[in-house]
Design a protein around this motif. Structure first.
Motif, PDB file in Angstrom:
ATOM      1  N   CYS A  64       0.815  -1.224   0.000  1.00  0.00           N
ATOM      2  CA  CYS A  64       0.000   0.000   0.000  1.00  0.00           C
ATOM      3  C   CYS A  64       0.845   1.269   0.000  1.00  0.00           C
ATOM      4  CB  CYS A  64      -0.985   0.008   1.164  1.00  0.00           C
ATOM      5  SG  CYS A  64      -2.014  -1.449   1.185  1.00  0.00           S
ATOM      6  N   GLY A  71       1.196   3.896  -2.973  1.00  0.00           N
ATOM      7  CA  GLY A  71       0.500   5.149  -2.673  1.00  0.00           C
ATOM      8  C   GLY A  71       1.384   6.356  -2.537  1.00  0.00           C
ATOM      9  N   VAL A 124      -9.183   0.845  -3.532  1.00  0.00           N
ATOM     10  CA  VAL A 124      -7.991   0.071  -3.901  1.00  0.00           C
ATOM     11  C   VAL A 124      -7.279   0.716  -5.082  1.00  0.00           C
ATOM     12  CG1 VAL A 124      -7.123  -2.147  -4.646  1.00  0.00           C
ATOM     13  CG2 VAL A 124      -9.095  -2.054  -3.162  1.00  0.00           C
ATOM     14  N   LEU A 125      -8.025   0.982  -6.134  1.00  0.00           N
ATOM     15  CA  LEU A 125      -7.390   1.355  -7.394  1.00  0.00           C
ATOM     16  C   LEU A 125      -6.995   2.818  -7.439  1.00  0.00           C
ATOM     17  CD1 LEU A 125      -9.737  -0.682  -9.678  1.00  0.00           C
ATOM     18  CD2 LEU A 125      -7.392  -1.202  -9.082  1.00  0.00           C
ATOM     19  N   ASN A 126      -7.604   3.637  -6.581  1.00  0.00           N
ATOM     20  CA  ASN A 126      -7.249   5.043  -6.628  1.00  0.00           C
ATOM     21  C   ASN A 126      -6.523   5.506  -5.378  1.00  0.00           C
ATOM     22  OD1 ASN A 126      -7.406   7.939  -6.839  1.00  0.00           O
ATOM     23  ND2 ASN A 126      -8.826   7.556  -8.504  1.00  0.00           N
ATOM     24  N   GLN A 127      -6.909   4.955  -4.226  1.00  0.00           N
ATOM     25  CA  GLN A 127      -6.283   5.418  -2.985  1.00  0.00           C
ATOM     26  C   GLN A 127      -5.253   4.440  -2.447  1.00  0.00           C
ATOM     27  OE1 GLN A 127      -8.646   7.680  -0.347  1.00  0.00           O
ATOM     28  NE2 GLN A 127     -10.524   6.956  -1.277  1.00  0.00           N
ATOM     29  N   PHE A 128      -5.112   3.289  -3.070  1.00  0.00           N
ATOM     30  CA  PHE A 128      -4.091   2.307  -2.676  1.00  0.00           C
ATOM     31  C   PHE A 128      -4.226   1.847  -1.240  1.00  0.00           C
ATOM     32  CE2 PHE A 128      -1.829   4.929  -5.869  1.00  0.00           C
ATOM     33  CZ  PHE A 128      -1.823   3.983  -6.854  1.00  0.00           C
ATOM     34  N   LEU A 129      -5.457   1.672  -0.755  1.00  0.00           N
ATOM     35  CA  LEU A 129      -5.615   1.070   0.562  1.00  0.00           C
ATOM     36  C   LEU A 129      -6.104  -0.355   0.351  1.00  0.00           C
ATOM     37  CD1 LEU A 129      -7.297   4.033   2.416  1.00  0.00           C
ATOM     38  CD2 LEU A 129      -4.940   3.307   2.494  1.00  0.00           C
ATOM     39  N   GLY A 130      -5.558  -1.270   1.138  1.00  0.00           N
ATOM     40  CA  GLY A 130      -5.983  -2.658   1.004  1.00  0.00           C
ATOM     41  C   GLY A 130      -5.450  -3.335  -0.245  1.00  0.00           C
ATOM     42  N   PHE A 176       0.857   0.810 -10.497  1.00  0.00           N
ATOM     43  CA  PHE A 176       0.756  -0.636 -10.674  1.00  0.00           C
ATOM     44  C   PHE A 176       1.651  -1.099 -11.826  1.00  0.00           C
ATOM     45  CE2 PHE A 176      -3.444   0.138  -8.649  1.00  0.00           C
ATOM     46  CZ  PHE A 176      -3.374  -0.818  -7.653  1.00  0.00           C
ATOM     47  N   PHE A 215      -0.805   8.066   4.760  1.00  0.00           N
ATOM     48  CA  PHE A 215       0.089   6.913   4.809  1.00  0.00           C
ATOM     49  C   PHE A 215       1.051   6.935   5.983  1.00  0.00           C
ATOM     50  CE2 PHE A 215      -1.491   6.568   0.525  1.00  0.00           C
ATOM     51  CZ  PHE A 215      -1.754   5.225   0.480  1.00  0.00           C
ATOM     52  N   ALA A 242      -2.623   7.009 -10.528  1.00  0.00           N
ATOM     53  CA  ALA A 242      -2.712   5.693  -9.885  1.00  0.00           C
ATOM     54  C   ALA A 242      -2.335   4.508 -10.791  1.00  0.00           C
ATOM     55  CB  ALA A 242      -4.113   5.509  -9.306  1.00  0.00           C
TER      56      ALA A 242
END
Lengths: 196, 190
Positions: A25, A29, B17-23, A178, A100, A174
């Protein structure tokens, strides 16, 4: 020699991000730029180092049954210290990392090292292990941040390499996180295989 | 109207998940099969709503009046860890069938940063309790949507011929990136 191994394994061979795939994460992030990645990496390194030291000092005092909650409290204490120190001395970085910073507490790398290493080893090895894994994490975040910043805006650490207009904005957003991480992991695992 | 905005924005536009990168960890970890993805979604939705309510009450009725808001991180994570344990014990007694379905996922949830993240976000965004609950529930739905779509994609991915170096995690991450790109298409609607 053995102590050096405790320290150096975190960089490539057991790199928490590229090889063990932990702490995804914050990795995804906070790596919009190299400097953010480095800041996040160093904050995590501090927490990891201190929690490893404290856990290895108190490992004989904590009953086995409550060790996980005890580790979490130790980690959360250092996260709060980092949070307050950053707010005071690096407010700009604190703003851009945002949510974060408190979430360092649920970073599985830290609890993982406390449980798997610091609770079984001596103070010096635990400190070196924490420092090595932490710096490996910081190294991974800086690389990913650097790649994304370079492809996205043509800069590294705010130094312009090529004009921003030619950058692919996608890599700062975002989806780029990935995709960039996917390719970097592929390259690293190829390198690791060649060595072995 | 305000609630609808919260729901749409949490599920589609700012997907957790896909935008805030949590989890992201469970997103990559338990997305190999659709059934496990559904089970995980159920467990996350359950704990996320419960945790948001409890942490909300702690923030406004204990931490703020006593002026110890700096203990937020410590108290929230302890409460969430305790809550997960409690849910596990209660479910085991009350509804063994639900426990069968969700049980294995519960221990994993303590270190799911989405739960703590949403609890903190609700405080940061200064939602009231009702808004907070709706926000938490729609985030859980968003998590489930992303997870289930991704699990479906990965089931197909197993059958495809992938370049050797990209097999496994790298291709999964790149697929997730493309999925995130698709979700970016929603960014205009709120």
């Amino acid at each position: 020699m053995n102590q050096w191994k405790n320290f150096s394994k975190g960089f490539i061979k057991e790199n928490p991000v590229f090889v063990l795939l932990l702490g995804m994460c914050p990795t995804l992030g906070t790596t919009g730029s190299a400097i953010n990645g480095l800041g996040m990496g160093l904050a995590t390194t501090f927490v990891l180092l201190m929690s490893n030291i404290v856990v290895s000092l108190v490992k004989n005092l904590i009953p086995d049954k409550v060790r996980i909650p005890a580790f979490i409290v130790i980690i959360a204490t250092f996260v709060t210290i980092v949070q307050m120190a950053m707010q005071a001395y690096a407010p700009a970085l604190y703003e851009s990392l945002g949510l974060f910073i408190p979430l360092i507490v649920v970073n599985c790398i830290i609890l993982g090292r406390a449980e798997a290493f610091a609770s079984k080893n001596t103070l010096v090895s635990s400190a070196l292990d924490g420092l090595g894994i932490g710096l490996g994490f910081a190294f991974a975040l800086t690389i990913l941040g650097g790649v994304r910043e370079l492809l996205g805006s043509g800069k590294i650490f705010n130094i312009t390499i090529y004009p921003e207009n030619y950058g692919m904005l996608l890599f700062i957003l975002a989806p780029g996180a990935f995709i960039a991480l996917g390719y970097i992991i592929a390259i690293i695992s190829k390198l690791n295989k060649q060595k072995a | 109207m305000e609630y609808i905005l919260i729901i749409i924005s949490a599920i589609l536009v700012n997907n957790i998940v896909l935008n805030q990168f949590l989890g992201v960890c469970p997103f990559l970890g338990v997305s190999k099969k659709i059934e496990t993805a559904i089970g995980m979604t159920g467990a996350v939705a359950f704990v996320m709503v419960l945790a948001t309510v409890v942490t909300f009450l702690i923030q406004y009725y204990i931490l703020n009046p006593l002026n110890i808001a700096y203990l937020q991180t410590i108290s929230f994570i302890l409460v969430i860890a305790a809550l997960v344990q409690l849910v596990e014990i209660v479910l085991k007694k009350v509804s063994p069938s639900l426990y069968q379905a969700l049980g294995v996922f519960l221990p994993l949830i303590t270190t799911n940063c989405a739960i703590l993240g949403v609890a903190i976000l609700v405080i940061q965004k200064e939602f009231n309790l009702m808004q907070g609950v709706i926000y938490a529930f729609s985030n859980a739905l968003g998590f489930g949507l992303a997870l289930i779509i991704f699990a479906g994609l990965r089931e197909h991915l197993d059958l495809q011929q992938v370049p050797k170096g990209l097999k496994g995690v790298p291709i999964a991450l790149i697929t997730a990136g493309i999925l995130a790109m698709a979700f970016m298409g929603f960014s205009g609607i709120v």
